[in-house]
Design a protein around this motif. Sequence first.
Motif, mmCIF file in Angstrom:
data_model
loop_
_atom_site.group_PDB
_atom_site.id
_atom_site.type_symbol
_atom_site.label_atom_id
_atom_site.label_comp_id
_atom_site.label_asym_id
_atom_site.label_seq_id
_atom_site.Cartn_x
_atom_site.Cartn_y
_atom_site.Cartn_z
ATOM 1 N N LEU A 31 1.155 -0.781 0.082
ATOM 2 C CA LEU A 31 0.086 -0.058 -0.063
ATOM 3 C C LEU A 31 0.493 1.041 -0.047
ATOM 4 O O LEU A 31 0.211 2.307 -0.744
ATOM 5 C CB LEU A 31 -0.702 0.405 1.289
ATOM 6 C CG LEU A 31 -1.726 -1.252 0.875
ATOM 7 C CD1 LEU A 31 -2.617 -1.430 2.465
ATOM 8 C CD2 LEU A 31 -2.832 -0.866 -0.173
ATOM 9 N N ALA A 32 2.029 0.853 0.849
ATOM 10 C CA ALA A 32 2.549 2.460 0.705
ATOM 11 C C ALA A 32 3.133 2.600 -0.655
ATOM 12 O O ALA A 32 3.367 4.518 -0.909
ATOM 13 C CB ALA A 32 3.903 2.074 1.732
ATOM 14 N N VAL A 174 -6.939 11.623 -4.482
ATOM 15 C CA VAL A 174 -6.812 11.346 -3.347
ATOM 16 C C VAL A 174 -6.533 9.951 -3.602
ATOM 17 O O VAL A 174 -6.034 9.087 -3.105
ATOM 18 C CB VAL A 174 -8.073 10.952 -2.793
ATOM 19 C CG1 VAL A 174 -8.978 9.770 -3.285
ATOM 20 C CG2 VAL A 174 -8.793 10.418 -1.730
ATOM 21 N N LEU A 177 -3.033 9.392 -2.778
ATOM 22 C CA LEU A 177 -2.999 9.647 -1.219
ATOM 23 C C LEU A 177 -2.989 8.519 -0.630
ATOM 24 O O LEU A 177 -3.524 7.454 -1.010
ATOM 25 C CB LEU A 177 -3.315 10.419 -0.376
ATOM 26 C CG LEU A 177 -3.234 12.338 -1.381
ATOM 27 C CD1 LEU A 177 -4.161 13.377 -0.628
ATOM 28 C CD2 LEU A 177 -1.778 12.603 -0.700
ATOM 29 N N PRO A 178 -2.733 8.306 1.259
ATOM 30 C CA PRO A 178 -2.651 7.377 1.832
ATOM 31 C C PRO A 178 -4.151 6.409 1.357
ATOM 32 O O PRO A 178 -4.478 5.314 1.103
ATOM 33 C CB PRO A 178 -2.173 7.456 3.080
ATOM 34 C CG PRO A 178 -2.068 8.464 2.834
ATOM 35 C CD PRO A 178 -1.548 9.541 1.475
ATOM 36 N N PRO A 179 -5.186 7.524 1.497
ATOM 37 C CA PRO A 179 -6.716 6.188 1.839
ATOM 38 C C PRO A 179 -6.529 5.622 0.313
ATOM 39 O O PRO A 179 -8.009 4.438 0.764
ATOM 40 C CB PRO A 179 -7.712 8.192 1.394
ATOM 41 C CG PRO A 179 -6.487 8.991 2.633
ATOM 42 C CD PRO A 179 -5.273 8.586 1.872
ATOM 43 N N GLY A 181 -4.872 3.687 -1.167
ATOM 44 C CA GLY A 181 -4.471 2.916 -1.215
ATOM 45 C C GLY A 181 -4.818 1.638 -0.930
ATOM 46 O O GLY A 181 -5.265 0.983 -0.756
ATOM 47 N N PHE A 182 -5.504 1.991 0.776
ATOM 48 C CA PHE A 182 -6.673 1.295 0.595
ATOM 49 C C PHE A 182 -7.946 1.329 0.598
ATOM 50 O O PHE A 182 -8.495 -0.138 0.328
ATOM 51 C CB PHE A 182 -7.044 2.116 2.790
ATOM 52 C CG PHE A 182 -6.715 1.340 3.239
ATOM 53 C CD1 PHE A 182 -5.633 0.465 4.393
ATOM 54 C CD2 PHE A 182 -5.544 3.365 4.107
ATOM 55 C CE1 PHE A 182 -4.583 0.572 5.073
ATOM 56 C CE2 PHE A 182 -5.137 3.354 5.233
ATOM 57 C CZ PHE A 182 -4.549 2.051 5.880
ATOM 58 N N LEU A 183 -8.398 2.418 -0.298
ATOM 59 C CA LEU A 183 -9.971 1.815 -1.249
ATOM 60 C C LEU A 183 -9.743 1.132 -2.546
ATOM 61 O O LEU A 183 -10.542 0.286 -2.601
ATOM 62 C CB LEU A 183 -9.938 3.599 -1.180
ATOM 63 C CG LEU A 183 -11.851 3.401 -1.845
ATOM 64 C CD1 LEU A 183 -11.994 3.414 -0.867
ATOM 65 C CD2 LEU A 183 -11.679 4.713 -2.227
ATOM 66 N N LEU A 185 -7.330 -1.143 -3.126
ATOM 67 C CA LEU A 185 -6.774 -2.690 -2.071
ATOM 68 C C LEU A 185 -8.571 -3.127 -1.886
ATOM 69 O O LEU A 185 -9.513 -4.298 -2.232
ATOM 70 C CB LEU A 185 -5.927 -2.949 -1.201
ATOM 71 C CG LEU A 185 -5.747 -4.339 -1.125
ATOM 72 C CD1 LEU A 185 -5.156 -4.978 -2.228
ATOM 73 C CD2 LEU A 185 -4.687 -4.560 -0.568
ATOM 74 N N GLY A 186 -9.262 -2.920 -1.142
ATOM 75 C CA GLY A 186 -10.472 -2.828 -0.932
ATOM 76 C C GLY A 186 -11.325 -2.679 -1.636
ATOM 77 O O GLY A 186 -12.256 -4.401 -1.699
#
Lengths: 236, 192
Positions: A31-32, A174, A177-179, A181-183, A185-186
Amino acid sequence: MRETTQQEDFLRGIWRENPVLIQMLGLCPALAVTNNVENSLAMGLATLFVLCGSSLLVSLCQRFIPGEIRISAYILIIATFVTVADLSLQALVPDIHKALGAFIALIVVNCMILGRQEAFASKRPVGRALLDALGTGAGFSIALVMLGAVREVLGSGSFLGVSLFGPSYEPWIVMILPPGGFLTLGVLLLGLAWWQERRPDRIEASQRRQAGSQEAIAVAGIATSGRPTPTRGEAG
Amino acid sequence: MSELSWIFLSAMVVNNFTLALFLGLCPFMGVSARVETALRMGAANIFVLVLTSLTVSFLNAFILERAPYLRIISFIVVIASLVQIVETVIKKVSPTLFRELGIYLPLITTNCAILGLAIFQTNRDYNVFEGLAFALGAGFGLTLALVLMASIREETELADVPSIARGMGLVLIIAASLSMGFMGFAGLLSST
């Protein structure tokens, strides 16, 4: 004793036991650093190198590593290869090394690598350990590039630095940005779960339909029953 | 705002280890199902982070300036042995606490937040006190993220979500919205 073929050793890591998408290992780098394709690829290849090197060495040394201290020995071997990767990247591609930052050093604590040593390389001959490492590393790189491609295309409107949509495209900031990455993969995992859920469904539905139609034929042969079976509705 | 409290606050919310830097995702995904376990994991993390920070300051000051290429190897060895020592000491001194922390202590070795802290601290040339503030901030930040996540996940247990989202997909989407929320703290940076 051959529970799996060589081809399976290699292919397993790429899809069926993909470290990121299926086993959820090595998520931190996944993710990073995946805010563009170039970084994802560099990270994937660096991890592939470390994984192959340490699998090779662990497999070669498996006779000499006592069971009690094996984990520490594996970590030391991994840390050595990570240092090699870190210094080489710094010398060869300083820009990418700067972009990846501390995450090159953090390959040491990527649980996927330690997991492969403990579960596979420490018990198998060199060739198969290497094949397994290549497969798992390739699977990891593929997952990273997938994430990086989605995030770069949506987040900066480009692929590998080449602009795709022209100047009128308003990038989804976005996503890089970090969110994002989560989004990303989710959503990928949701898609995967949906796909996996549909597969048995389809088989089951077709079986049910077949059974239903046979039953219907049988029933129709004996007596006329006007009630349709509800299987189709459920399957749809 | 003084330098130390600024480092603390920055590590805790603005550059939250889990939600902004993606460090320590394994416990974040793995032990965030219940608030109580999340709190314990957080406490264990704070403890090890502070110890690591102290040790890394010592190593950087006395040993590694002569051999910077040994950084990664020596950090990981130090962390692994530190966790091992902490585990042994706690087991001897307070068996109750040892039972409470359970499996989480050894798991901390492969938690990238710890090695991440060591590397960031080195790259930014923090002294002992700055390092301590950084470690405390990072630890409380991790705990905050873990507890927030666990509280939300306890609620979603009872919610009627689609069957495909019963798993990591949902957790990641929740993490995305939490992370988006934490981005709001970035405003703190420019206000000082």
